[in-house]
Scaffold this active site. Structure first.
Site, mmCIF file in Angstrom:
data_model
loop_
_atom_site.group_PDB
_atom_site.id
_atom_site.type_symbol
_atom_site.label_atom_id
_atom_site.label_comp_id
_atom_site.label_asym_id
_atom_site.label_seq_id
_atom_site.Cartn_x
_atom_site.Cartn_y
_atom_site.Cartn_z
ATOM 1 C CB SER A 21 -0.965 0.005 1.191
ATOM 2 O OG SER A 21 -0.269 0.261 2.373
ATOM 3 C CE LYS A 68 -2.992 1.778 5.060
ATOM 4 N NZ LYS A 68 -2.940 1.254 3.687
#
Ligand SMILES: Nc1ncnc2c1ncn2[C@@H]1O[C@H](COP(=O)(O)OP(=O)(O)OP(=O)(O)O)[C@@H](O)[C@H]1O
Ligand SMILES: [Mg+2]
Length: 809
Positions: A707, A750
């Site tokens: 990611s 996140k």
């Protein structure tokens, strides 16, 4: 001669020369051709060697006549053995032609009416002719003189033979010790051979063969072979003998000890005790509610026990086995509480939030109410980060259902036998953990929690997940066979719940059997709720305090969450609260002044300097530095990626504990950047002339996963175009070589990490759009989310013009 004792060596008729040597002083009367003519005596079953003295037992008339004649005429005698010892009146063909000239002593009449005569061999002779048959036999014979020619190794051979003979004498009890001493003094090889031959227990044929070997060296050679064979036999005999002896000793000893024990036990009345125990066991079996097959097996074992002597070591093993059967719940079960409202209350009373899991449980209870009793239980699998309440919710479900709760941890289990047990033939065998847990819990329908299914191992001892498959398979688990029990056990009424931190590490076949329920990490406000409603009241109570003693201010709770913990769950949070409670409890106990109102300041005071500082946010836009976000077990975290280039040859250096996947992402990002030189306006030569260094600070923390692709690409592009990156933007997303942005996990965590750090613009893959729904509305409102499909989209948002001034229009 009178003092000669025939009984001295009952099994050793041969005597040593020397006994009354003077008796055998008859002259030897051969003519010049070496021919003698003498009375003859047939020997049966014996061979007389030269120099040897031996009593000859006289049976036949003709033999007695021969001896008398020799005595009367002062003649020597010639003896030879008959070939067939059974022949009563052997003719000349029945006799060996090689014989011995012998001197004879007095004739002795023995007490048992037999006659014997002591004879000493003198020389080997070859019988040439029978000159007379009645009243006794006379023969003409040629005297054979010993060849007196030593071969070079005769001396060595003699020594070897003596050594062998010494050993044989030592082992063979039929040869007297003195025989060896005598052999030591014989220094003629032929003579030594004759002497030893006369002592050995060998068949007459063999003796005759030795008599017929005329060369002394050859004769000794043959003797040495005979001795070696004899020795082998003797040693073997000795071994067998001592084994037999040991065996006899041991069984005697055992028998003796057992007898003693029996007597002692009898004295103490313990034999009755054993009988009584058996009776008790029998009653216990009769009382216990057992399935038919199990009862039959148990009674068989009891019968075996009955038949056993009271001190057999197997008794303990069988008893333990029967005890296991008696202790297991075969039929016993608890009644389920299927009151949905009550269940809802219990679940809410124990845990904050977790609506999805709670709903699933309530559904199950509701369906059970209307479905038949035999409905299959679902097998639930709780997956989520540590400390998010998986284990404790399991307990709570058991409480809501009114079932017993039992839990085993599968972490590090590598051996199939740990699940399924060892066969009873194995020393120290025990049932596996499943059956052990069933015994502990005592009902056959508990809530059975299998913790850490994702940490099962597998190696040469067998695959435990295979055994687990069977346990969790509703088709098979009504007849689960533990190796130790060797009986079918019904697990179908058990409600299994498994837990894991990562779904990926659970073998797919297992995943297939289970209904996965995800536990996500807690948001700050959820943690606040858990603190207020559960952790603080619980810790206050456990430390003997009351709410009147301490009150936490809202800000204090925030400080606890932000500065003292960084985790997805609430385990450390609870630990910190416990520390505060403990310190205050101590002050109370010591009658010191203590703070009733816990402020943020007080928390720092009690717990020491903060353990975590807020995510570091960059202060200004920089070239080659991008802000990404990572998803860890502790939730979301920001992460900066730095790229620098320096003169070199186009090498790529990666530092900061990057995992394999992240390294590959970096390669992909670089490839993409190189493919875009024209669009981005980069001088392609730069890639050949410069080395690239990519670094992720906070190096001790291992980082991996795809990611960071977008962030890596942006940092690289920034470094090569020398355009700074906006410091107030965070980003996440996987990239392809062609610059597409793919969705990633943990977007909620996140985004919230970015928000916590004061970053209000968050770039995420368009495919992750629906994850935004999981962020509570009030947290979403003040943030700007940019959904992207390609790297170009990101470049437009975050790269500043190269002069560092205005953003691109
Ligand atoms: N939603 C919640 N409400 C109240 N308490 C909670 C909640 N979630 C977790 N806890 C508490 O947090 C502690 C840790 O939870 P638990 O041991 O169940 O974690 P876990 O998910 O099993 O973690 P692991 O994966 O490490 O085994 C327990 O004391 C539990 O009561
Ligand atoms: Mg747990």
């Amino acid at each position: 001669m009178d003092d000669f004792d025939f009984n001295q060596f009952p099994d050793f008729p041969e005597l040593f020369p020397g006994f009354g040597d003077e008796l055998f002083d008859r002259p030897m009367t051969e003519d010049e051709d070496g021919i003698i003519e003498c009375p003859f005596l047939t020997l049966r079953d014996v061979v007389l060697f030269p120099q040897m003295v031996m009593p000859l037992f006289i049976g036949r008339e003709r033999s007695l006549a021969a001896i008398n004649a020799a005595n009367t005429n002062h003649e020597n005698l010639i003896v030879a053995a008959q070939r067939d010892s059974e022949a009563l009146d052997p003719g000349d063909d029945d006799l060996f032609t090689i014989g011995t000239e012998a001197s004879i002593g007095r004739v002795l009449r023995m007490p048992d009416e037999t006659t014997s005569v002591l004879a000493q061999g003198r020389r080997r002779v070859e019988i040439l002719e029978f000159t007379q048959w009645t009243p006794y036999i006379r023969v003409r014979a040629r005297v054979i003189e010993d060849i007196d020619k030593w071969q070079p190794n005769t001396e060595a051979l003699m020594r070897a033979v003596r050594v062998l003979f010494d050993k044989v004498v030592g082992l063979n009890q039929n040869i007297p010790e003195e025989a060896y001493a005598y052999a030591l003094n014989l220094d003629e090889p032929g003579w030594l051979a004759d002497f030893i031959a006369s002592t050995l227990t060998v068949p007459v044929a063999t003796r005759q063969e030795i008599l017929e070997i005329l060369d002394p060296h050859d004769r000794l050679q043959t003797i040495s072979i005979l001795l070696a064979k004899e020795l082998e036999v003797l040693e073997l005999e000795g071994e067998i003998q001592s084994q037999v002896q040991q065996e006899v000793d041991r069984s005697h000893r055992e028998h003796f000890l057992r007898e003693q024990m029996r007597i002692i036990q009898g004295e103490l009345g313990e034999l009755d005790v054993f009988g009584q125990e058996l009776n008790e066991l029998q009653e216990a079996i009769a009382r216990k509610n057992l399935p038919e097959g199990v009862r039959a097996k148990t009674e068989k074992e009891l019968a075996r026990l009955n038949a056993m002597p009271p001190m057999s070591p197997e008794i303990g093993i069988i008893r333990t086995y029967i005890d296991w059967i008696l202790d297991l719940p075969w039929v016993e079960e608890s009644a389920d509480n299927l009151d949905v409202r009550n269940a809802a209350e219990v679940l809410d009373a124990d845990h904050y939030g977790l609506p999805r899991v709670k709903d699933r449980i309530l559904e199950y209870i509701a369906v059970r109410r209307i479905a038949s009793d035999t409905m299959r239980s679902p097998i639930l699998c709780f997956v989520g980060p540590p400390g998010t309440g998986k284990t404790s919710l399991g307990r709570s479900i058991a409480r809501a259902l009114g079932r017993e709760f039992v839990r085993i941890s599968l972490g590090g289990v590598r051996d199939e036998a740990e699940i399924r047990g060892h066969r009873r033939t194995y020393i120290g065998a025990m049932p596996g953990r499943i059956i052990q847990a069933m015994r502990r819990v005592g009902t056959r329908n508990p809530l059975f929690m299998l913790d850490e299914v994702d940490k099962l191992g597998a190696d040469f001892r067998g695959d435990p997940s295979a055994a687990l498959l069977e346990v969790l398979d509703p088709e098979q688990n009504n007849s689960f066979v533990d190796h130790y029990l060797g009986l079918e056990y019904d697990l179908s009424r058990v409600l299994f719940v498994t837990t894991a931190n990562y779904l990926d590490s659970i073998p797919p076949a297992l995943q297939d059997r289970m209904e996965v329920i995800e536990f996500s990490s807690y948001l700050e406000e959820e943690k606040l709720g858990i603190l207020k409603q559960f952790l603080i009241p619980r810790q206050i109570e456990q430390h003997g305090l009351t709410r009147k003693n301490i009150q936490f201010e809202e800000e204090a709770l925030q400080v606890l969450i932000r500065e003292y913990t960084r985790e997805a769950g609430v385990r450390n949070l609870e630990r910190e609260v416990a520390t505060i409670a403990r310190k205050i409890a101590r002050m109370v106990a010591e009658r010191k002044r203590y703070p009733r109102q816990i402020t943020a300041e007080k928390v720092r005071d009690l717990l020491g300097p903060p353990r975590f500082i807020e995510d570091i946010r960059l202060d200004e836009d920089e070239v080659g530095v991008a802000t990404g976000a990572a998803w860890t077990a502790a939730g979301g975290e920001l992460m900066t990626i730095e790229v620098n280039t320096m003169p070199g040859k186009g090498n790529l250096i990666l530092t900061g504990q990057l995992g394999e996947v992240m390294r590959e992402s970096a390669q992909a990002a670089l490839t993409y950047t190189r493919s875009q030189v024209e669009v981005l306006g980069i001088d392609p030569e730069r890639f050949e002339r410069r080395d690239i260094h990519i670094h992720l600070p906070e190096g001790a923390v291992p980082k991996d996963g795809p990611s960071a692709g977008v962030t890596l690409a942006l940092a690289l592009i920034s470094a090569f175009t020398e355009r700074p990156i906006r410091h107030d933007v965070a980003m996440t997303g996987e990239i392809t070589l062609r610059g597409r942005v793919l969705p990633v996990g943990g977007v909620r965590e996140k985004a919230l990490a970015a928000r916590r750090a004061g970053i209000r613009t968050f770039i995420l893959p368009r495919k992750n759009e629906r994850d935004l729904m999981e962020i509570p509305k009030h947290l979403r409102q003040d943030m700007k989310f940019v959904l992207v499909d390609r790297i170009d989209d990101v470049v437009k948002v975050v790269l500043q013009p190269s002069d560092g001034g205005q953003r691109e229009p």
